[in-house]
Design an enzyme around this catalytic site. Structure first.
Site, PDB file in Angstrom:
ATOM      1  CE1 TYR A  32      98.419   8.464 -35.058  1.00  0.00           C
ATOM      2  CE2 TYR A  32      98.838  10.825 -35.088  1.00  0.00           C
ATOM      3  CZ  TYR A  32      99.054   9.569 -35.607  1.00  0.00           C
ATOM      4  OH  TYR A  32      99.890   9.410 -36.685  1.00  0.00           O
ATOM      5  NE  ARG A  51      92.603  11.051 -40.213  1.00  0.00           N
ATOM      6  CZ  ARG A  51      93.667  11.665 -40.685  1.00  0.00           C
ATOM      7  NH1 ARG A  51      94.139  11.356 -41.875  1.00  0.00           N
ATOM      8  NH2 ARG A  51      94.291  12.605 -39.991  1.00  0.00           N
ATOM      9  NE  ARG A 100     101.441  -6.240 -21.668  1.00  0.00           N
ATOM     10  CZ  ARG A 100     101.436  -7.344 -22.429  1.00  0.00           C
ATOM     11  NH1 ARG A 100     101.110  -8.520 -21.906  1.00  0.00           N
ATOM     12  NH2 ARG A 100     101.749  -7.274 -23.721  1.00  0.00           N
ATOM     13  CG  HIS A 102      96.758  -9.398 -25.540  1.00  0.00           C
ATOM     14  ND1 HIS A 102      97.611  -9.545 -24.476  1.00  0.00           N
ATOM     15  CD2 HIS A 102      97.533  -9.355 -26.641  1.00  0.00           C
ATOM     16  CE1 HIS A 102      98.863  -9.589 -24.911  1.00  0.00           C
ATOM     17  NE2 HIS A 102      98.844  -9.474 -26.232  1.00  0.00           N
ATOM     18  CE  LYS A 149      96.494  11.077 -37.744  1.00  0.00           C
ATOM     19  NZ  LYS A 149      97.735  10.935 -38.491  1.00  0.00           N
ATOM     20  CD  GLU A 182     100.226   5.723 -45.627  1.00  0.00           C
ATOM     21  OE1 GLU A 182      99.681   6.823 -45.577  1.00  0.00           O
ATOM     22  OE2 GLU A 182     100.014   4.826 -44.781  1.00  0.00           O
TER      23      GLU A 182
END
Ligand code: PLP
Length: 285
Positions: A32, A51, A100, A102, A149, A182
């Site tokens: 995102y 990014r 579902r 992986h 991210k 951070e």
């Protein structure tokens, strides 16, 4: 009514629906971005897109549409939602599978979602207007791919909540060796004797766009002393100033760390200087 974008269409938020089999929902399998915009102008559109592209590449996904198409979508969302002070959220997941599993599915369309949300007015370099942040520190217990991210934000959410539970605004994180990484949703800069320091990029922190822009501005301005190097928490605790950087906050001064005042406990002069520089040049990116 908020207008959003989902898989090629603009619609009211209430009409945007995705399957519970979406891998973003099941696995947090996505990337995102959040881009700030004020009066219709984005801050850092291109570095944010860069990014996002790097994040997608890191997890084996292509950019679902080109950067020009993203710009068209973002401009339309900004204008449909009033062109005020808006954060633009963009989310790309690996898509909706039938089971579902992986393993990455083959040949399913990615899910692309974007919406805007209200953000505070444009930050200004004014000590009387800025909010001084209070933070705690904690050992960084997230994963070892913090440069991505990812929408899998549980590690960050847990650390952010740690701060909320302690009655403060953010949690500053350090690694097992006691070095600053951070914060749960921001990068961190410290100042000691007029020297500005921030940790170098690696897998322990997100390459923040505000961080990138601020460093570039400092280097071009070439008046304030700046070094990118590992910063021990002992230095953070003894700092004259601490700043949190993120797209919606720009450069936020920290006035209290673990219940102790940072420097004299007031917003510092170096903060004033760098926020003024940032405000001056931020639309160049
Ligand atoms: N670090 C983390 C973990 C974040 O979530 C964010 C922003 O969301 C940042 C740093 C700051 O990044 P940016 O300046 O691109 O907003």
């Amino acid at each position: 009514m908020t207008s959003v974008f989902l898989n090629g269409e603009f619609m009211p938020m209430a009409e945007a629906k995705i399957s519970p089999m979406d891998r973003g929902f099941l696995f947090g399998d996505g990337i995102y971005e959040v881009i700030p915009s004020y009066a219709g102008r984005c801050v850092g559109f291109l570095p944010h897109m860069q990014r996002m592209q790097e994040g997608l590449q890191a997890i084996g996904m292509p950019l679902p549409m080109d950067v020009t198409a993203f710009k068209i979508v973002i401009d339309r969302l900004i204008s449909d939602n009033g062109s005020g002070n808006l954060g633009v959220y963009i989310h790309v997941s690996r898509g909706t599978d039938t089971k579902r599993n992986h393993a990455f599915p083959l040949n399913i369309p990615q899910t692309v979602f974007a919406f805007t949300f209200a953000i505070p007015t444009e930050p200004v370099a004014d000590k009387s207007e800025v909010k001084g942040y209070k933070v705690i520190s904690a050992q960084d217990l997230r994963w070892k791919r913090c440069q991505v991210k990812s929408t899998s934000l549980l590690g960050n959410v847990m650390h952010y909540q740690q701060g909320q539970n302690a009655g403060v605004n953010e949690t500053i994180l350090y690694n097992a060796q006691g070095f600053l990484t951070e914060a749960s949703a921001c990068n961190v800069f410290v100042v000691k004797d007029n020297l500005i320091l921030t940790p170098p990029l690696d897998n322990q922190l997100l390459p923040g766009i505000t961080r990138l822009m601020l460093i570039d501005i400092l280097k071009h301005d070439n008046k304030l002393k700046f070094v990118e190097r590992a910063v021990h928490m002992d230095e953070v605790k003894a700092a004259d100033e601490i700043w949190l950087t993120s797209s919606s906050k720009e450069i936020a001064p920290v006035i209290e760390l673990d219940g102790q005042p940072v420097g004299d406990g007031k917003v510092g002069d170096m903060w004033l200087a760098v926020q003024a520089l940032f405000s001056l040049y931020k639309y160049n990116y």
